[in-house]
Write a protein that holds these residues in place. Structure first.
Motif, mmCIF file in Angstrom:
data_model
loop_
_atom_site.group_PDB
_atom_site.id
_atom_site.type_symbol
_atom_site.label_atom_id
_atom_site.label_comp_id
_atom_site.label_asym_id
_atom_site.label_seq_id
_atom_site.Cartn_x
_atom_site.Cartn_y
_atom_site.Cartn_z
ATOM 1 N N ASN A 1 -34.571 11.381 -32.115
ATOM 2 C CA ASN A 1 -33.292 10.684 -31.959
ATOM 3 C C ASN A 1 -33.360 9.194 -32.225
ATOM 4 N N ILE A 2 -34.570 8.634 -32.509
ATOM 5 C CA ILE A 2 -34.638 7.197 -32.754
ATOM 6 C C ILE A 2 -35.850 6.873 -33.627
ATOM 7 N N VAL A 3 -35.678 5.934 -34.569
ATOM 8 C CA VAL A 3 -36.788 5.386 -35.364
ATOM 9 C C VAL A 3 -36.616 3.878 -35.420
ATOM 10 N N GLU A 4 -37.728 3.165 -35.569
ATOM 11 C CA GLU A 4 -37.672 1.703 -35.643
ATOM 12 C C GLU A 4 -38.859 1.202 -36.453
ATOM 13 N N PHE A 5 -38.596 0.282 -37.422
ATOM 14 C CA PHE A 5 -39.662 -0.331 -38.209
ATOM 15 C C PHE A 5 -40.280 -1.490 -37.433
ATOM 16 N N HIS A 6 -41.606 -1.638 -37.590
ATOM 17 C CA HIS A 6 -42.287 -2.830 -37.084
ATOM 18 C C HIS A 6 -41.743 -4.039 -37.838
#
Length: 658
Positions: free
Chosen positions: A193-198
Motif C-alpha cells: 500500500n505504500i512506496v517511497e524513494f530515498h
C-alpha cells in the motif's frame, strides 16, 4: 533553582470536523508541512492550514466520493481522483479548476505529481497506470502490468522513474523515457500500500499489509533488507530529509528503521489510530489520521527520537557532523544525479493511447470544468497562504515556527524501548561491505564527461545594471574631505556611454520596424525570415515573444527556421533569452513532435507525391535540429533552480528522440 520542564515527545495538535459526511482521503503538503487537503464522501476537497480550525477553501466539481489526493511540490496545485475514475486538477493560487482528466474506468486509488513539469500519474482499481500532461488535457502513456488495484505511485527524485505498488503483492519500477517496465520486485505476501524513494540513493522502500517493510536496491534490482514481525500493517512511510533513516507509521505508533543491516532505532507511541500521511518540518514530524468525519493531527519531536545507531559506526545524527571511514569492499550505491542504471535497451515503447483518450477538450468537458468551483471559505487565510503581498515569498511559509511542545504529563516517558536483540545489533561492528555510504558524491567515472562550467546567467529582472557601479562613472575625489561634486562634472561622466546605447537601441527599433512591415504585407514565415536575416538575437526574441502568445501561428515550415535560433537562445547568457527559447521549444514539441515522428516512421508512398515529399523533407530537417538541441537540453537538465526545472521538463518531452 527552577526545574526544567520536560516536554512531550509526541502530542495531539488538533481535531477538526473536516466534512459533512465521512472523510475518505487526505494528504499533507510535503514542502511546508502546514498544508492539508481532505476529500470526503460529500464529493468535496477541503483545504486547511494545519493547526487552524477553519477551512481555507472548498473545491467542488466531483460527483462521486474523493478516493485519492495529492499536492504538488510547490504547493500550488492539487489533484483529486474520484470513485468514478475522473481526475480534477485545481490551481490553489488562482482558486480555479485547471483540468478535468477522463480515461480511467474505476476508482482512482493513487496519484502523484512529477517533481518538475506538468505531469500527473494516476493508478486505478482498473489496474492501469496513466501519465497525464496537465497542459494538454491528455493522457501521454498507459502502463499495464499490474493485475489488481494500484495503491501507491511515486516519481523518483530525478523524474526518470515511476514506482507503483499494488494489491497484487508486487512493486514495479517503470522507465518513463523508454515507456516500459524496468523491474518487478516480488517478496511481499500481502497487498503493498505504500512506496517511497530515498531522497539521494538508488533505494526504494515499500510497506505492506503483510506487516513488513522492504528495502530494494535500484542499481542491482534486489532486496537490501526486510523488517518483519510488526503487529499491524504498514500504513505510511517517509525518509528523513537527509536519508539517514525511514519513519514508518503504524496504528498508534511511529517506528524508525535502518536498512543496512535492518534494525529498529526507536519506537514512539502516538495515539493517532490509523495514520494516513506524514510530513516533516522544523525537525518535527506531522502525522494526520481520520475517522468518520473528523481529522486529527499529531506532532512528534524528532530531536528526541533516535535516528541511528552508535556514532562510531558512521550513522548520522542531526546534531553531530558526519565523519565516515573510507568505504571498502562493495561499491557505493548510486545517487540520482548520476546516469540512469544500465538495463536492457528498450525493446518496445508502450502503445500510445487511442484517439479518444488523447482527444481535445470537448464541449461536455468544458461544461464539466465550468461546474467545478473553488469556494474560498476563509478569505483572510486564503490571502495569507496563497496570495502573499510579497510575490517572492510563497506561503505556507517555508520557515514556519515549530509547534510548541506541551509539558509531559508524567515524569516517566511513555516511550517504548528498543528490543534487546536490536540493541545488540547496534553495538555489533559492521562488516566492511556494509559500511554506510558517505554523503559526498562518488568520483565521476572516466567515461562520464565532466560537467561544463555554465556561464553566469544575467537575470531578466534586476534593480541595477549588470557589472556597473555608479562610483566608476564619477571622478575620483582627490581630497577625502571634499565629498561634493560639481553637477556638470558628474553628469558628463555618467553620459559617457549614453550615445553608444542610443545608437544600439535606435538600430534595434529600426530592425523591428522592418520586421513589422514585412509581417503586415506578408505572412509570419517571411517576417521570421527577415528577423533571422538581420542577425540580431534581440529582434528574434522580441518576435518569438509575440508568436508564443498564439500557438495557432506555428506551422511546420516555421519550425525549420526557428529551431536553429532556439539552439542559440538556449545557450545565451541572458535569462530572458533562455526563457523565450524554452517556451518556443515546448510549443514545437507539443504541437509537432508527434507529427514528425509519425511521418518519419510511415512507410514510403506509392507513386509521386510532391506535397508529401516536401513535408517529409521538413520533418527530417526538424528532427535533425531537435536532435542537436536535445544534447544541449540534456547537458543543462542538471542545473538547479528555475532553469534546471525547465530543462528537465524539456528533456522529458524529448525522450522520444533518444
Amino acid at each position: 533553582m527552577a526545574v526544567a520542564v520536560t516536554t512531550k515527545t509526541a502530542w495531539k495538535l488538533q481535531e477538526i470536523t473536516a466534512h459533512s459526511s465521512n472523510v475518505s482521503s487526505l494528504v499533507l503538503g510535503k514542502s511546508s508541512g502546514r498544508l492539508l487537503a481532505t476529500g470526503g464522501d460529500d464529493c468535496r476537497v477541503n483545504v486547511w492550514s494545519v493547526n487552524k480550525p477553519s477551512c481555507i477553501m472548498s473545491l467542488t466539481g466531483h460527483t462521486t466520493p474523493i478516493e485519492s489526493l495529492q499536492i504538488n511540490t510547490n504547493e500550488e496545485l492539487i489533484v483529486a481522483g474520484s470513485q468514478s475514475g475522473s481526475i480534477r486538477v485545481w490551481d490553489l493560487e488562482a482558486a480555479k479548476i485547471l483540468r478535468t482528466l477522463l480515461g480511467h474506468k474505476a476508482n482512482i486509488c493513487s496519484l502523484d505529481f512529477h517533481p518538475f513539469g506538468s505531469f500527473v500519474a494516476s493508478g486505478s482499481l482498473d489496474t492501469n497506470i496513466k501519465l497525464w500532461d496537465v497542459r494538454r488535457k491528455g493522457c501521454v502513456f498507459r502502463y499495464k502490468g499490474h493485475t489488481e488495484a494500484v495503491r501507491c505511485l511515486r516519481f523518483s527524485p530525478d523524474g526518470k522513474w515511476l514506482a507503483s505498488a499494488a494489491d497484487d503483492h508486487t512493486v514495479k519500477l517503470w522507465d518513463l523515457a523508454a515507456g516500459k517496465i524496468m523491474f518487478e520486485f516480488t517478496g511481499h505476501t500481502g497487498p503493498v500500500n505504500i512506496v517511497e524513494f530515498h531522497p539521494n540513493e538508488y533505494l526504494l522502500a515499500s510497506g505492506s499489509f503483510d506487516r513488513t517493510v522492504r528495502f530494494w536496491d535500484l542499481e542491482k534490482f534486489q532486496v537490501v533488507s526486510c523488517i518483519e514481525e510488526e503487529a499491524t500493517p504498514v500504513r505510511c512511510v517517509l525518509f528523513n530529509p537527509d536519508g539517514c533513516c525511514l519513519y514508518s507509521g503504524f496504528q498508534d505508533s511511529l517506528r524508525v528503521y535502518g536498512w543496512e543491516p535492518e534494525r529498529c532505532f526507536d519506537v514512539v507511541l502516538v495515539n493517532w489510530g490509523k495514520v494516513a500521511d506524514l510530513s516533516i518540518c522544523n525537525n518535527q514530524l506531522i502525522g494526520v489520521s481520520f475517522a468518520q468525519s473528523t481529522v486529527s493531527s499529531f506532532v512528534v519531536d524528532l530531536s528526541r527520537v533516535t535516528k541511528s545507531g552508535s556514532v562510531p559506526h558512521g550513522l548520522m545524527r542531526d546534531d553531530e557532523p558526519l565523519v565516515l571511514p573510507a568505504p571498502m569492499g562493495s561499491s557505493l550505491r548510486r545517487i540520482y544525479d548520476r546516469p540512469s542504471t544500465s538495463c536492457s535497451k528498450p525493446q518496445s515503447r508502450v502503445k500510445h493511447n487511442s484517439e479518444s483518450e488523447r482527444r481535445s477538450p470537448s464541449s461536455e468537458d468544458d461544461r464539466d470544468e465550468k461546474e467545478s468551483k473553488a469556494e474560498i471559505q476563509n478569505p483572510e487565510d486564503y490571502k495569507e497562504i496563497f496570495q502573499p503581498k510579497n510575490a517572492i515569498c510563497r506561503t505556507p511559509p517555508r520557515n514556519n515556527e515549530p509547534f510548541p511542545a506541551p509539558p509531559e504529563d508524567e515524569p516517566v516517558a511513555a516511550k517504548e524501548a528498543v528490543k534487546p536483540s536490536q540493541t545488540a545489533d547496534v553495538q555489533t561492528p559492521l562488516p566492511k561491505q556494509e559500511l554506510p555510504e558517505p554523503v559526498q558524491k562518488p568520483p565521476i567515472a572516466s567515461s562520464t564527461p565532466l560537467p561544463r562550467t555554465e556561464p553566469s546567467v544575467i537575470p531578466a529582472a534586476r534593480n541595477e545594471p549588470i557589472g556597473l557601479k555608479v562610483s566608476d562613472f564619477l571622478p575620483a575625489v582627490k581630497n577625502p574631505s571634499q565629498n561634493e561634486l560639481v553637477d556638470e562634472e558628474a553628469m558628463s561622466q555618467i553620459r559617457k556611454g549614453h550615445e553608444t546605447m542610443c545608437v544600439v537601441l535606435t538600430s534595434r527599433h529600426k530592425n523591428l520596424d522592418t520586421v513589422r512591415a514585412v509581417w503586415s504585407t506578408s505572412d509570419i514565415k517571411n517576417s521570421v525570415d527577415s528577423a533571422v536575416a538581420i542577425n540580431d538575437l534581440s529582434v528574434v526574441v522580441d518576435l518569438l515573444n509575440i508568436v508564443n502568445q498564439k500557438a495557432s501561428l506555428w506551422k511546420l515550415d516555421l519550425c525549420t527556421i526557428v529551431l536553429p535560433q532556439i539552439e542559440k537562445l538556449l545557450q545565451s547568457k541572458y535569462e530572458s533569452y533562455v526563457q523565450t527559447g524554452c517556451t518556443s521549444l515546448k510549443l514545437i514539441l507539443q504541437r509537432f513532435l508527434p507529427l514528425i515522428t509519425d511521418i518519419l516512421a510511415a512507410p514510403p508512398s506509392v507513386g509521386v507525391d510532391i506535397t508529401r515529399e516536401e513535408r517529409l523533407h521538413k520533418c527530417k530537417l526538424c528532427y535533425k535540429q531537435l536532435k542537436n538541441i536535445s544534447n544541449i537540453v540534456k547537458n543543462k537538465s542538471g542545473l538547479s533552480g528555475r532553469h534546471g526545472s525547465a530543462f528537465r521538463e524539456l528533456h522529458l518531452l524529448m525522450a522520444v528522440l533518444e
